[in-house]
Enzyme design. Structure first.
Site, PDB file in Angstrom:
ATOM      1  N   ASN A  76       8.351  -4.237 -13.671  1.00 52.43           N
ATOM      2  CA  ASN A  76       9.415  -3.980 -12.695  1.00 52.43           C
ATOM      3  C   ASN A  76      10.475  -5.073 -12.803  1.00 52.43           C
ATOM      4  O   ASN A  76      10.345  -5.993 -13.614  1.00 52.43           O
ATOM      5  CB  ASN A  76       8.823  -3.894 -11.283  1.00 52.43           C
ATOM      6  CG  ASN A  76       8.046  -5.146 -10.936  1.00 52.43           C
ATOM      7  OD1 ASN A  76       8.593  -6.231 -10.869  1.00 52.43           O
ATOM      8  ND2 ASN A  76       6.736  -4.997 -10.743  1.00 52.43           N
ATOM      9  N   LYS A  79       1.985  -1.958   6.324  1.00 52.94           N
ATOM     10  CA  LYS A  79       1.338  -2.852   5.350  1.00 52.94           C
ATOM     11  C   LYS A  79       0.767  -4.102   6.039  1.00 52.94           C
ATOM     12  O   LYS A  79      -0.306  -4.574   5.674  1.00 52.94           O
ATOM     13  CB  LYS A  79       2.333  -3.281   4.275  1.00 52.94           C
ATOM     14  CG  LYS A  79       2.514  -2.212   3.222  1.00 52.94           C
ATOM     15  CD  LYS A  79       3.509  -2.599   2.160  1.00 52.94           C
ATOM     16  CE  LYS A  79       3.811  -1.354   1.329  1.00 52.94           C
ATOM     17  NZ  LYS A  79       4.921  -1.533   0.419  1.00 52.94           N
ATOM     18  N   LYS A  81      -3.133  -4.434   5.482  1.00 52.71           N
ATOM     19  CA  LYS A  81      -3.575  -5.543   4.625  1.00 52.71           C
ATOM     20  C   LYS A  81      -4.036  -6.750   5.450  1.00 52.71           C
ATOM     21  O   LYS A  81      -4.369  -7.784   4.908  1.00 52.71           O
ATOM     22  CB  LYS A  81      -2.465  -5.940   3.646  1.00 52.71           C
ATOM     23  CG  LYS A  81      -2.033  -4.791   2.735  1.00 52.71           C
ATOM     24  CD  LYS A  81      -1.172  -5.253   1.563  1.00 52.71           C
ATOM     25  CE  LYS A  81      -0.663  -4.027   0.797  1.00 52.71           C
ATOM     26  NZ  LYS A  81      -0.317  -4.305  -0.600  1.00 52.71           N
TER      27      LYS A  81
HETATM   28  O1  C5P Z   1       3.004  -2.979  -3.469  1.00 47.99           O
HETATM   29  P1  C5P Z   1       3.060  -3.294  -1.973  1.00 47.99           P
HETATM   30  O2  C5P Z   1       4.373  -2.943  -1.379  1.00 47.99           O
HETATM   31  O3  C5P Z   1       1.873  -2.779  -1.240  1.00 47.99           O
HETATM   32  O4  C5P Z   1       3.017  -4.895  -1.927  1.00 47.99           O
HETATM   33  C1  C5P Z   1       2.981  -5.571  -0.717  1.00 47.99           C
HETATM   34  C2  C5P Z   1       2.324  -6.905  -0.879  1.00 47.99           C
HETATM   35  O5  C5P Z   1       1.059  -6.737  -1.513  1.00 47.99           O
HETATM   36  C3  C5P Z   1       3.081  -7.921  -1.738  1.00 47.99           C
HETATM   37  O6  C5P Z   1       2.946  -9.160  -1.093  1.00 47.99           O
HETATM   38  C4  C5P Z   1       2.344  -7.905  -3.071  1.00 47.99           C
HETATM   39  O7  C5P Z   1       2.367  -9.174  -3.701  1.00 47.99           O
HETATM   40  C5  C5P Z   1       0.919  -7.528  -2.673  1.00 47.99           C
HETATM   41  N1  C5P Z   1       0.242  -6.718  -3.684  1.00 47.99           N
HETATM   42  C6  C5P Z   1      -0.932  -7.179  -4.259  1.00 47.99           C
HETATM   43  N2  C5P Z   1      -1.596  -6.413  -5.188  1.00 47.99           N
HETATM   44  C7  C5P Z   1      -1.134  -5.210  -5.530  1.00 47.99           C
HETATM   45  C8  C5P Z   1       0.043  -4.711  -4.950  1.00 47.99           C
HETATM   46  C9  C5P Z   1       0.711  -5.489  -4.032  1.00 47.99           C
HETATM   47  O8  C5P Z   1      -1.352  -8.292  -3.934  1.00 47.99           O
HETATM   48  N3  C5P Z   1      -1.779  -4.503  -6.424  1.00 47.99           N
END
Ligand code: C5P
Length: 405
Positions: A208, A339, A343
């Site tokens: 990305n 999120k 999370k």
């Molecule tokens: O991809 P997403 O929007 O869910 O990412 C949100 C947070 O989760 C970010 O802080 C990213 O660094 C983390 N993340 C992660 N592992 C992933 C996808 C995202 O730690 N596979």
């Protein structure tokens, strides 16, 4: 970053004096009020007018300068300084200061100041390794003077080795760190940054547009505030931040491995990395040949590192304070809040990456911060460096509220 800070920059006579010009520019750009003092020898290498123009202040060259003595003088200049930098610092100037000699404007002002003094030595490698020089440096270090060590390289005198002035950016970072309140001292902060690359074959990958700038800005800001910083970085073109331990990784799986191996003793984890959500199910060991009009790559889900950190059992240790990022192109607030909850984060930094001045690959960001207690704050448009400071301010104020912090 340095507004309201008065910095005296002492320039002594070495070929590296020209690099002090760039240092002056960096300091003034960051808002510092810079007052340059040049030794007689320094003026052989560079004209005072150059520093005067860049610092917008008169340059001090003589101890008994009538105007300076009347208006400020070396004592009041020394008194009003927040930081004193000597760059380049020759063996001669360091030797004189270590011996207590004060016979010109620079040595007199250093002797009179109560501000921290940072030396950036630059000299021939044999002078640098000479026990007389080393003893002088050792004595000054013992007395609390700070040093930004020279680096190795080809020296102007034709020799190869240690003695090259540290880069102006490094001296600048060290200066900012010296002037920053150490409110993260004793804390271990793990930061992830940059994109991940998920290989399709030896020459292709999925990734990305993340540049890593936000994570690196956070690492610099946390280091300046006294934290022990571990930066786990995907591929970026950025310079290693000063004073930070950097571990480089390529894929999400590698990032997961490094984070899990090191998270245990951390107080704060900030996941600024744009981790690829999926990777190719199979990595071809040879380059995939062109065949037919379409191709299908089957993808599998990558581990969600942050979710794992949110749900993990930390045993008797307190869970680290968790900060996540949410890069969104729509429904910013809803997605970010979701999120944060899913999370189990303490803070989520949400930014709209569809805006030209926010998110990927630019120096500015527009972020909304959402907190575990349901509150939020809009940070508006700011530089990534400023946003890093703001995020850490929120982390610190909440960290101190947590039991066991
Ligand atoms: O991809 P997403 O929007 O869910 O990412 C949100 C947070 O989760 C970010 O802080 C990213 O660094 C983390 N993340 C992660 N592992 C992933 C996808 C995202 O730690 N596979």
């Amino acid at each position: 970053m340095l507004s309201n800070k008065k910095i005296i920059l002492g320039v002594s006579g070495g070929i590296a004096a020209y690099k002090a010009v760039e240092l002056t520019r960096l300091l003034t750009k960051a808002g510092a009020d810079v007052h340059v003092i040049m030794t007689h020898a320094a003026q052989e290498f560079i004209a005072p007018l150059t520093f005067q123009t860049l610092s917008a202040n008169p340059v001090h060259t003589a101890l008994f300068d009538l105007i300076a003595e009347q208006e400020i003088g070396h004592i009041s200049l020394a008194d009003r300084a927040d930081l004193f930098i000597i760059a380049p610092a020759t063996a001669n100037i360091i030797g004189k200061i270590a011996a207590g000699i004060a016979d010109d404007m620079l040595t007199t002002t250093v002797m009179a100041t109560k501000a921290p003094v940072l030396f950036a030595p630059a000299m021939n490698v044999n002078m640098y390794t000479n026990p007389i020089y080393q003893e002088n440096e050792e004595k000054l270090r013992r007395l609390g003077y700070l040093f930004e060590a020279p680096v190795s390289g080809s020296l102007a005198c034709g020799w190869e080795g240690e003695g090259k002035l540290a880069a102006p950016e490094t001296i600048f970072d060290c200066a900012v760190a010296t002037l920053t309140k150490k409110d993260l001292s004793g804390k271990k902060v793990l930061i992830t940054a940059g994109p991940t690359r998920e290989e399709i074959d030896p020459v292709r990958y999925i990734s990305n547009y993340s540049s890593g700038k936000m994570g690196y800005a956070l690492a610099r800001a946390a280091q300046r505030r006294g934290a022990q910083v571990l930066l786990i970085s995907g591929p970026t073109s950025l310079a290693k931040p000063y004073g930070v331990t950097v571990v480089t990784v390529t894929s999400a799986n590698e990032m997961q491995r490094e984070v899990m191996a090191r998270v245990d003793a951390c107080d704060v984890v900030i996941k600024a990395a744009a981790v690829a959500d999926y990777r190719p199910e199979l990595r071809n060991s040879t380059k995939i040949k062109k065949k037919g009009d379409s191709a299908i790559i089957s993808l599998v889900k990558n581990p969600d590192i942050l979710s794992e950190l949110g749900k993990m059992d930390y045993g008797s240790r307190p869970r680290p304070f968790l900060v996540g990022f949410a890069a969104e192109t729509d429904a910013l607030a809803e997605n970010a809040a979701k999120k944060l909850f899913e999370k189990r984060l303490d803070i989520i930094v949400a930014n709209d990456v569809s805006k030209a001045d926010a998110g990927f690959n630019v120096d500015t960001n527009r972020a909304l911060l959402f907190f575990k207690d349901g509150s939020s704050t809009d940070c508006g448009l700011m530089s990534k460096d400023q946003l890093a400071v703001t995020i850490l301010d929120h982390v610190i104020s909440r960290l101190t509220e947590q039991p066991g912090a």
